[in-house]
Each structure stands twice: as structure tokens, then as C-alpha cells.
Design an enzyme around this catalytic site. Structure first.
Site, PDB file in Angstrom:
ATOM      1  N   GLY A 151       1.495   6.142   9.297  1.00 19.77           N
ATOM      2  CA  GLY A 151       1.991   4.930   9.974  1.00 19.77           C
ATOM      3  C   GLY A 151       3.466   5.028  10.303  1.00 19.77           C
ATOM      4  O   GLY A 151       4.143   5.986   9.926  1.00 19.77           O
ATOM      5  N   GLY A 152       3.942   3.986  10.985  1.00 23.22           N
ATOM      6  CA  GLY A 152       5.340   3.943  11.434  1.00 23.22           C
ATOM      7  C   GLY A 152       6.318   4.023  10.275  1.00 23.22           C
ATOM      8  O   GLY A 152       7.340   4.712  10.344  1.00 23.22           O
ATOM      9  N   ARG A 157      -5.816  -3.798  14.939  1.00 17.78           N
ATOM     10  CA  ARG A 157      -6.647  -4.149  13.794  1.00 17.78           C
ATOM     11  C   ARG A 157      -7.462  -5.360  14.206  1.00 17.78           C
ATOM     12  O   ARG A 157      -7.008  -6.187  14.996  1.00 17.78           O
ATOM     13  CB  ARG A 157      -5.785  -4.529  12.583  1.00 17.78           C
ATOM     14  CG  ARG A 157      -5.206  -3.369  11.823  1.00 17.78           C
ATOM     15  CD  ARG A 157      -4.438  -3.871  10.589  1.00 17.78           C
ATOM     16  NE  ARG A 157      -3.449  -4.871  10.934  1.00 17.78           N
ATOM     17  CZ  ARG A 157      -3.616  -6.171  10.767  1.00 17.78           C
ATOM     18  NH1 ARG A 157      -4.721  -6.663  10.246  1.00 17.78           N
ATOM     19  NH2 ARG A 157      -2.661  -7.013  11.112  1.00 17.78           N
ATOM     20  N   ARG A 211       0.832  -1.207   0.000  1.00 18.49           N
ATOM     21  CA  ARG A 211       0.000   0.000   0.000  1.00 18.49           C
ATOM     22  C   ARG A 211       0.862   1.249   0.000  1.00 18.49           C
ATOM     23  O   ARG A 211       1.862   1.327   0.701  1.00 18.49           O
ATOM     24  CB  ARG A 211      -0.859   0.026   1.284  1.00 18.49           C
ATOM     25  CG  ARG A 211      -2.150  -0.740   1.216  1.00 18.49           C
ATOM     26  CD  ARG A 211      -3.109  -0.222   0.162  1.00 18.49           C
ATOM     27  NE  ARG A 211      -3.369   1.216   0.232  1.00 18.49           N
ATOM     28  CZ  ARG A 211      -4.342   1.773   0.927  1.00 18.49           C
ATOM     29  NH1 ARG A 211      -5.166   1.039   1.634  1.00 18.49           N
ATOM     30  NH2 ARG A 211      -4.514   3.082   0.920  1.00 18.49           N
ATOM     31  N   ASP A 227      37.603 -23.648  -6.560  1.00 21.75           N
ATOM     32  CA  ASP A 227      36.330 -23.123  -6.047  1.00 21.75           C
ATOM     33  C   ASP A 227      36.179 -23.237  -4.544  1.00 21.75           C
ATOM     34  O   ASP A 227      35.266 -22.670  -3.974  1.00 21.75           O
ATOM     35  CB  ASP A 227      35.163 -23.874  -6.692  1.00 21.75           C
ATOM     36  CG  ASP A 227      35.053 -25.285  -6.170  1.00 21.75           C
ATOM     37  OD1 ASP A 227      36.094 -25.991  -6.147  1.00 21.75           O
ATOM     38  OD2 ASP A 227      33.954 -25.698  -5.756  1.00 21.75           O
ATOM     39  N   LYS A 267       4.420   0.049  22.150  1.00 21.75           N
ATOM     40  CA  LYS A 267       5.415   1.126  22.234  1.00 21.75           C
ATOM     41  C   LYS A 267       4.733   2.498  22.254  1.00 21.75           C
ATOM     42  O   LYS A 267       5.199   3.420  22.929  1.00 21.75           O
ATOM     43  CB  LYS A 267       6.375   1.040  21.042  1.00 21.75           C
ATOM     44  CG  LYS A 267       7.271  -0.208  21.088  1.00 21.75           C
ATOM     45  CD  LYS A 267       8.342  -0.178  20.014  1.00 21.75           C
ATOM     46  CE  LYS A 267       9.334  -1.319  20.225  1.00 21.75           C
ATOM     47  NZ  LYS A 267      10.423  -1.321  19.241  1.00 21.75           N
ATOM     48  N   ASP A 297      41.662 -27.011 -10.594  1.00 16.39           N
ATOM     49  CA  ASP A 297      40.869 -27.931  -9.774  1.00 16.39           C
ATOM     50  C   ASP A 297      39.772 -28.511 -10.685  1.00 16.39           C
ATOM     51  O   ASP A 297      39.475 -27.944 -11.754  1.00 16.39           O
ATOM     52  CB  ASP A 297      40.269 -27.120  -8.615  1.00 16.39           C
ATOM     53  CG  ASP A 297      39.216 -27.892  -7.865  1.00 16.39           C
ATOM     54  OD1 ASP A 297      39.498 -29.036  -7.481  1.00 16.39           O
ATOM     55  OD2 ASP A 297      38.097 -27.352  -7.691  1.00 16.39           O
ATOM     56  N   ASP A 353       7.694  -6.410   3.211  1.00 14.17           N
ATOM     57  CA  ASP A 353       6.670  -7.334   3.665  1.00 14.17           C
ATOM     58  C   ASP A 353       6.230  -8.463   2.738  1.00 14.17           C
ATOM     59  O   ASP A 353       6.615  -8.533   1.583  1.00 14.17           O
ATOM     60  CB  ASP A 353       5.465  -6.533   4.143  1.00 14.17           C
ATOM     61  CG  ASP A 353       5.076  -6.957   5.550  1.00 14.17           C
ATOM     62  OD1 ASP A 353       5.722  -7.864   6.083  1.00 14.17           O
ATOM     63  OD2 ASP A 353       4.117  -6.395   6.104  1.00 14.17           O
TER      64      ASP A 353
HETATM   65  C1  GDG Z   1       2.334  -5.075  11.227  1.00 12.52           C
HETATM   66  C2  GDG Z   1       2.763  -6.267  12.070  1.00 12.52           C
HETATM   67  C3  GDG Z   1       4.400  -4.787  13.250  1.00 12.52           C
HETATM   68  C4  GDG Z   1      -4.675   1.199  15.391  1.00 12.52           C
HETATM   69  N1  GDG Z   1      -5.889   1.670  15.624  1.00 12.52           N
HETATM   70  C5  GDG Z   1      -5.864   2.975  15.320  1.00 12.52           C
HETATM   71  C6  GDG Z   1      -4.612   3.304  14.896  1.00 12.52           C
HETATM   72  N2  GDG Z   1      -3.881   2.184  14.930  1.00 12.52           N
HETATM   73  C7  GDG Z   1      -2.466   2.087  14.565  1.00 12.52           C
HETATM   74  C8  GDG Z   1      -1.635   1.918  15.809  1.00 12.52           C
HETATM   75  C9  GDG Z   1      -0.372   1.299  15.243  1.00 12.52           C
HETATM   76  C10 GDG Z   1      -0.882   0.516  14.045  1.00 12.52           C
HETATM   77  O1  GDG Z   1      -2.195   0.927  13.794  1.00 12.52           O
HETATM   78  C11 GDG Z   1      -0.901  -0.978  14.311  1.00 12.52           C
HETATM   79  O2  GDG Z   1       0.416  -1.447  14.290  1.00 12.52           O
HETATM   80  P1  GDG Z   1       0.855  -2.824  14.964  1.00 12.52           P
HETATM   81  O3  GDG Z   1       2.322  -2.852  14.956  1.00 12.52           O
HETATM   82  O4  GDG Z   1       0.302  -2.876  16.344  1.00 12.52           O
HETATM   83  O5  GDG Z   1       0.196  -4.004  14.122  1.00 12.52           O
HETATM   84  P2  GDG Z   1      -0.061  -4.375  12.549  1.00 12.52           P
HETATM   85  O6  GDG Z   1      -1.029  -3.456  11.932  1.00 12.52           O
HETATM   86  O7  GDG Z   1      -0.476  -5.800  12.550  1.00 12.52           O
HETATM   87  O8  GDG Z   1       1.366  -4.201  11.831  1.00 12.52           O
HETATM   88  C12 GDG Z   1       3.247  -5.785  13.431  1.00 12.52           C
HETATM   89  C13 GDG Z   1       4.018  -3.696  12.264  1.00 12.52           C
HETATM   90  O9  GDG Z   1       3.522  -4.251  11.036  1.00 12.52           O
HETATM   91  C14 GDG Z   1       5.211  -2.814  11.933  1.00 12.52           C
HETATM   92  O10 GDG Z   1       6.284  -3.548  11.441  1.00 12.52           O
HETATM   93  O11 GDG Z   1       4.654  -4.190  14.506  1.00 12.52           O
HETATM   94  O12 GDG Z   1       3.686  -6.870  14.201  1.00 12.52           O
HETATM   95  O13 GDG Z   1       1.708  -7.209  12.223  1.00 12.52           O
HETATM   96  O14 GDG Z   1       0.516   2.280  14.798  1.00 12.52           O
HETATM   97  O15 GDG Z   1      -1.456   3.138  16.407  1.00 12.52           O
HETATM   98  N3  GDG Z   1      -4.275   4.562  14.551  1.00 12.52           N
HETATM   99  C15 GDG Z   1      -5.238   5.520  14.614  1.00 12.52           C
HETATM  100  N4  GDG Z   1      -6.490   5.241  14.994  1.00 12.52           N
HETATM  101  C16 GDG Z   1      -6.854   4.008  15.352  1.00 12.52           C
HETATM  102  O16 GDG Z   1      -8.013   3.783  15.675  1.00 12.52           O
HETATM  103  N5  GDG Z   1      -4.931   6.762  14.290  1.00 12.52           N
END
Ligand code: GDG
Length: 733
Positions: free
Chosen positions: A26-27, A271, A11, A678, A376, A494, A139
């Protein structure tokens, strides 16, 4: 000039709604936004999240995305998106990556779409990438992409990060396309995971599915090298700090405080996914409420963001969760409280922060999770309060968040017990837990994560075949100059893995037509003195190469057959082999304990082969055997070597380098000597300090050789060109 980092994820980090495009936060976005701009420009390639069937609209969306957000869209039809995303990615790979083979569904048509979509992504990347750019693939939706890119652009720097766990081989092997999937990942120069356990499982899976041994830091495949690393992802720390400072946040937190006055708040955010352990958590809450006399004073807030709603398992989950929440609220509600406050939807970021900040406890209990950012984020928002984190030990985050109360999410009684324990802790006890974790979470944030991955990707070597070509051109020049002098040239070649491809059964590696024709051609060169130097026995070399007018050296230099002669001379007359019997007894124990392994006895060495043993078990036993033999022979002139699918014990005095030196001394003057091999035993030739020595390594791996070619076919091609029959006069064209 800044390199461009091309970030490829399923995405795009944007939402397209009507004419409006907004960037999501997102992160991953945060991580990449934090990269120093003078060093990297970033570009995103991904699916914009909706099908745009009309060409005109696609062009317009693409233009807007590129100009306003630096994003390049990959457009997919509805059918492609469904089969690739909901089908193969989320109904087939996702459950397995999360240890749920019972949820695995597979349809061959999905696989066709998955490959096609990965191919469409590859085309888009190749259209946009330049030689000096870096491509970072994210991913499980794009597991085939690294290998596709590598095949089309061998010199591109490619990284791959898996955001989920990588499961044990026993689980991953259930997938009908298991081999293709891991082989696809191996196209990357660097592969990253959140936790070491995932990396270990990946190595074990590669070893057992593809037969490639790894040292947990690199995986070397034909011609390529994938480095492996552990990079726990973090949160967008500055964004949280900024929000906590905002007035809007203070306001929302106050509103929530009033709404939940006199309640201890326990929050869960995720989620709506079966991996997040929602039903198990409700079980634990049932357990807790059944034993509580303070139901009016506690409230569980669930924020469950709708996810993958087209997939049946997810639809069932929503139904089950909603029904269970209703049931529990019916069972435990009082006139003053309804203990579970359930939101099936997403809330604004500032509200999320206010909720985290106000909460007494975050109850984060996934059944398994790659990392889990929610844990976190909750900690980040505990700047003024001292909340407690109850965290599943099966989340990647549990390895880092050392002061959380860890629970087994399957043990609902224990989770209920931990809730009671948490509610009883004093503020000071809670502060002592949360503060050190907060420091860590704020320091090792998303930017730190991205920078460490990218720095490692940049500092590692690329698989750059141009270097090989340039190198070998230099070798060519030297050979051509030497040939032009008309003076003698010596070749030390060889056999297995150098002139001839390795076979599963060494007996099958007889000279094939390509090898035969090259050998005949070489045999016609009057000024070229040829030695085939191998670890094989006299018998094998005689049978394979006995008809050619070459010098043969067997068993790494233990015996020699002069050109044109039938008799062998032993070069190891002074060597005492009394140790063989004793060590053979040890090898027999390993042969018996390792089905598929076998012993080969030679005059000067003994070898334990495990090519046919179960991959991982064979390698494990080989390490044990090597260790045992090395310890036993430490004070003797005996060499123990763990080679390709074998452990060999030889007399240390026998080595190819010594044998080559001896032949060169006998030859007197030579204009140039070429040594090619080799594996590890060939390194003693490469280490010789003779003048006019040209050394060539065939294949991957560290070496002292100056030049390298990728495989036996490339080496044959090289020799064939250099020693064409028409040069037999010794005069270069
Ligand atoms: C995958 C991996 C790994 C949730 N509800 C709301 C909202 N969120 C945001 C949270 C968080 C994100 O969604 C969820 O991230 P997670 O890391 O908990 O889980 P996955 O979506 O499964 O992510 C996971 C990640 O990738 C990163 O590598 O950690 O293990 O499965 O940021 O805050 N944000 C807002 N409203 C909501 O209602 N604004």
C-alpha cells in the site's frame, strides 16, 4: 546514529498465510520505504490481521515478523478484534468521519474494547520506543493512542495522521465519545490531515467540545502543544514507473486490449464501501446508458475489493450492488456487449496498472473520501495514453487534481452528462488535461508526503518537561544564593493563573487552602518584599488578599495599596479615561449580540468576557471586537488586548512592567527580584531590563520569561520550597 521511526497502524503491512508472510504494498508502506535509511530506521507496530490463539504460534509469528519484516505484532483475541475493529472503529467512528450519522452504531462494550486495544498498542509502543525515537500513529482506529503515550512518556516525539476526512462539528458531536476521541489525538506533537478543510473542522470541534481556542496552526492544552498541518498523501511513484516499464505489464495490457477491443473503457476501482458512491455511480450509468445509442462501444469495468465483510451495512451494500449491476446488465445488454463488467475481488498490481493504462476514463465518484489514491494511480498509468479522470468533488484528491472533470456524485444526471462530455473530447484536449496532473502526482508522491510530515515533526519542539526542570533548578540556585546574602528580595506575583487556578467564574477564584497556606508562609519572611500584581479591581484584591501584609497592585498598575495599609493610592492620576464611555457603548453592542457574554467595568479599563458564550461564536465575536476597537483606538494611548476568553481595553500607560519598575526604584537595593505570571499582561514585567531579575512563566505559550513551570500548583510548590519558614533568618540551609 539514525533515529527509529516507529510506525503504528491498525494493520501491519503484511499478510500472514500459513507459514508464509508477505509484505503488502500500500501507499503507506511505499511512503515509509522511501525514507533515507541513514536518517531513519523504521519499525512497524500493528495487528497482523488474524487471531493467533495459541501462545507457541504467536511467538513464532512474532519472531518471523521481527526478523524478516521489522514488524512487531500486536496480538488481539477474536473478540477484541471484532469489537475494536468492526464495532467501534468501522461501525461507529468511520461513518461519522464520512458524514453518515445514519450509519452510526454504538455499543458501550465496543468502547471498552476500543480503549483496551489502544492501551495494548500503547504498551507495545512503550516496550519498543527509546527516548530519541519518533512514533507515528496512523488513523481513526488509534485515536486514543497519542494521549496514552504522552501520559506515559512525556518526552516522546509523537505524530498522528488521520487518513479520513474530519467532519464538521455538527456531525462529529453525534458520537457518544466525541470528547475523549479528540482529546486522545491532542496527545500528539503534530497532527496531520489530507486537506485544510479537515484541519479547520478539527479545530472547530476541539474549540467547541473542549473549549480550547486555536489559531489553526497549533492547539495548546495544559502543558502541551500540538502542531497542525496539511499533508496530502501521494502514491508509490517509482513502483508505478517500474511496473509500466515491465514486460509483464505490456503483455497484460495487450491481452486486455484484445478482450475489450473496440470499446471505450471506463474503470472504477475501490474497496466495497458505502462511502465510495458505488450505487450512485450505477444510477449515473443507468442515466447515461438510457440516452446512449452506442452501448456496444462502451464498457464499464468495476473492481470492488471485498471489505469489512463482517459488518451488516457492508453485506447489504454487496447485495444491493450485485443486484443493481445484474439489473442494469439485463436492461442494457446487447448481443455484442454487456456494459458493466463487475469484479467483486482484488486483482494483481500489474493487472491494475494495465487496466488503468488502457482505460479511456476513470470514473472515481466517492460520496466522500479522505484523499482517494485510485485517482492518482490512474493518472500515474497514463504515461502513453491520454485518459480522462472524472472525479468527485468530495474526494480530498479533488483539491489537487485541478484538471480532472469534477462532478457531484449525488447528481446522477450531471455525472452522465460529464461522461458524454468526456467521451467527446479530442486526444489533444485530454492530453492537455492529464499531463500537468501527471507531473504533479509523480513528483509529490508518497515519499514526499512522509518526508514532509516527519521533517515537520522532527523540527517542532517536543513537550519536554526535563527542560522545565533544568531551568527551574537554575532559578532555584539564584534564589538560594540571594537568600544566603541576607539582603532583601522582592517578589512580584500575579494572582489568577499564577498563584491560583483559573475558574470559569472569576468570583469563584478566592484563595483556597493551598494558596492561603503558601501566602501565610510567604508573609513570615522578613527580608522578602511581596507584591501581588493583578488585573483585578481594588475591591477583588482587597477582599481576596487584604489580610496579608503584602503590597497590592490592582488593574495592571493603575492603583497600589502599600503593605499593611488599607488605603489605595492611584498611580494613574495623569491618565485621561474619557474614552471609556464611548468604547463601552461598543462593548454593549457585543454583549447584547453574544448570549453568555458580560461586561466588567473597572476604574482604568473595560473588559468584555465571553467565557460563558458558545465557544466558537464567542471567539469569533471577540476577534471582531478586537479588530474594531484596535482600528478605533489606533491613534490613542489605549491598549486593546484579546486575552483568555476576554477582550480588555486599558490605558497604554498602565502596565505591570511600569508598576514593578516604580516599586523597585522605591525599594532601593534588592538582591534579587522575581516576577511571575501566566498571561500576556505579565510579559511587560518579563521585558524589564533590571539587574538580578528572575522571570517565571506559568503554563504554555510564548514568553519573554527565562523560566517556566507548568501550572499554578507547580508554581506554589516551587515557592513553598524556596521560602520555607525556617529560612526566615535569611540563611540558606
Ligand atoms: C483510506 C482513505 C485515503 C484497490 N483495489 C485493488 C487495489 N486497490 C488499492 C488501490 C489503492 C487502495 O487500494 C485504495 O486506496 P484509496 O485511497 O482509494 O481508499 P481507502 O482504501 O479508502 O484508503 C482514503 C487512503 O486511506 C490513504 O490515506 O486516500 O481516502 O479512505 O492504492 O490501488 N490494489 C490491488 N488490487 C486491487 O484489486 N493490487
Amino acid at each position: 546514529m539514525a533515529n527509529t521511526l516507529i510506525n503504528v497502524s491498525n494493520r501491519l503491512p503484511v499478510t500472514v498465510e500459513g507459514d508464509k508472510i508477505t509484505k503488502s504494498s500500500g501507499g503507506l508502506v511505499a511512503a515509509l520505504e522511501g525514507l533515507p535509511e541513514d536518517q531513519y530506521k523504521t519499525k512497524w507496530i500493528g495487528w497482523p490481521g488474524a487471531a493467533f490463539p495459541e501462545e507457541g504460534r504467536r511467538l513464532e509469528v512474532a519472531r518471523q515478523l521481527e526478523e524478516e519484516h521489522g514488524c512487531v505484532p500486536v496480538f488481539l483475541s477474536q473478540e477484541e478484534a471484532t469489537a475494536f475493529y468492526e464495532g467501534f472503529s468501522n461501525s461507529s467512528i468511520w461513518p461519522l468521519l464520512h458524514y453518515l450519522p445514519n450509519y452510526l452504531r454504538y455499543e458501550p462494550a465496543w468502547w471498552v474494547h476500543y480503549q483496551n486495544v489502544n492501551r495494548i498498542f500503547a504498551e507495545k509502543v512503550l516496550e519498543n520506543a527509546h527516548q530519541e525515537d519518533m512514533v507515528w500513529v496512523h488513523d481513526y482506529q488509534l485515536m486514543l493512542l497519542p494521549a496514552m503515550l504522552r501520559a506515559a512518556a512525556p518526552t516522546l516525539r509523537i505524530g498522528f495522521f488521520l487518513h479520513t476526512p474530519f467532519p464538521a462539528y455538527e456531525i462529529f458531536r453525534c458520537h457518544p465519545r466525541r470528547r475523549e476521541l479528540v482529546a486522545g489525538m491532542l496527545g500528539a506533537n503534530r497532527i496531520g490531515f489530507h486537506a485544510f478543510g479537515y484541519l479547520r473542522h478539527f479545530c472547530s470541534t476541539v474549540q467547541r467540545l473542549l473549549g480550547i481556542e486555536t489559531d489553526l496552526t497549533h492547539i495548546r492544552t495544559e502543558g502541551y502543544d500540538s502542531a497542525l498541518g496539511v499533508y496530502p498523501i501521494g502514491i508509490n511513484a517509482p513502483k508505478f514507473e517500474e511496473t509500466l516499464d515491465s514486460e509483464e505489464f505490456q503483455q497484460r495490457r495487450e491481452e486486455f486490449r484484445l478482450a475489450h477491443e473496440n470499446k471505450r473503457l471506463v474503470v472504477s476501482v475501490e474497496r466495497m464501501d458505502y462511502t465510495k458512491g458505488i450505487l450512485h455511480r450505477l444510477e449515473a450509468i443507468d442515466n447515461f446508458l438510457a440516452g446512449s445509442d452506442k452501448i456496444d462501444a462502451i464498457r464499464f469495468v468495476f473492481v470492488s475489493v471485498p471489505s469489512r465483510e463482517g459488518i451488516e451495512e457492508y453485506q447489504h451494500l454487496v447485495e444491493e450492488v450485485e443486484s443493481r449491476v445484474g439489473q442494469l446488465n439485463g436492461k442494457y445488454a446487447t448481443l455484442l456487449n454487456s456494459p458493466i463488467h463487475f469484479i467483486h475481488g482484488s486483482i494483481p498490481f500489474v493487472d491494475l496498472c494495465a487496466l488503468y493504462a488502457l482505460a479511456d476514463i476513470a470514473l472515481v465518484t466517492p460520496l466522500i473520501d479522505g484523499m482517494n489514491l485510485v485517482a492518482k494511480e490512474f493518472i500515474a498509468c497514463q504515461r502513453e495514453n491520454a485518459g480522462l479522470l472524472i472525479l468527485s468533488e468530495f474526494a480530498g484528491a479533488a483539491e489537487e487534481l485541478f484538471n480532472a472533470l469534477l462532478v457531484n456524485p449525488y447528481d446522477s444526471a450531471a455525472v452522465a452528462g460529464t461522461l458524454n462530455e468526456a467521451l467527446a473530447l479530442s486526444t489533444e484536449q485530454k492530453r492537455n488535461r492529464i499531463l500537468p496532473m501527471r507531473e504533479r502526482v509523480m513528483r509529490y508522491d508518497a515519499r514526499h508526503w512522509a518526508r514532509s510530515f516527519i521533517n515537520d515533526l522532527m523540527s517542532g519542539p517536543t513537550s519536554d518537561p526535563r527542560t522545565v526542570e533544568t531551568d527551574i533548578r537554575e532559578a532555584r540556585e539564584q534564589i538560594e544564593n540571594a537568600l544566603a546574602t541576607g539582603k532583601p528580595i522582592a517578589l512580584f506575583l500575579d494572582y489568577d493563573g499564577t498563584l491560583r487556578e483559573i475558574e470559569l467564574d472569576p468570583r469563584a477564584a478566592t484563595p483556597n487552602p493551598a494558596v492561603e497556606s503558601l501566602l501565610r508562609q510567604l508573609g513570615q519572611q522578613p527580608k522578602v518584599d511581596i507584591t501581588i500584581i493583578s488585573g483585578r479591581s481594588q475591591e477583588d484584591l482587597g477582599a481576596f488578599l487584604g489580610d496579608h501584609p503584602f503590597r497590592l497592585i490592582a488593574e495592571h498598575g493603575a492603583s497600589l495599596r502599600p503593605p499593611g495599609k488599607k488605603e489605595w493610592e492611584r498611580l494613574d492620576r495623569n491618565i485621561n479615561y474619557a474614552w471609556k464611555e464611548e468604547l463601552l457603548a461598543i462593548l454593549r453592542i457585543y454583549e447584547q449580540a453574544t448570549p453568555g457574554s458580560a461586561i466588567e467595568e473597572k476604574h482604568s479599563s473595560i473588559v468584555w468576557h465571553y467565557r460563558r458564550a458558545e465557544e466558537e461564536f464567542g471567539a469569533w465575536k471577540a476577534n471582531q471586537l478586537t479588530e474594531e476597537l484596535t482600528a478605533l483606538t489606533a491613534n490613542h494611548p489605549i491598549k486593546v488586548r484579546h486575552g483568555k476568553k476576554m477582550v480588555e481595553v486599558t490605558a497604554a500607560e498602565n502596565n505591570k512592567g511600569a508598576a514593578v519598575a516604580r516599586v523597585l526604584d522605591q525599594l532601593g537595593h534588592y538582591e534579587l527580584a522575581l516576577c511571575a505570571g501566566d498571561d500576556q499582561t505579565d510579559e511587560s514585567m518579563f521585558e524589564l531590563t533590571r539587574p538580578r531579575l528572575v522571570t517565571v512563566k506559568i503554563g504554555v505559550g510564548t514568553t519573554q520569561a527565562r523560566f517556566r513551570v507548568s501550572d499554578p500548583a507547580a508554581f506554589r510548590n516551587f515557592l513553598g520550597k524556596e521560602f520555607r519558614s525556617c529560612r526566615s533568618s535569611g540563611v540558606a540551609e
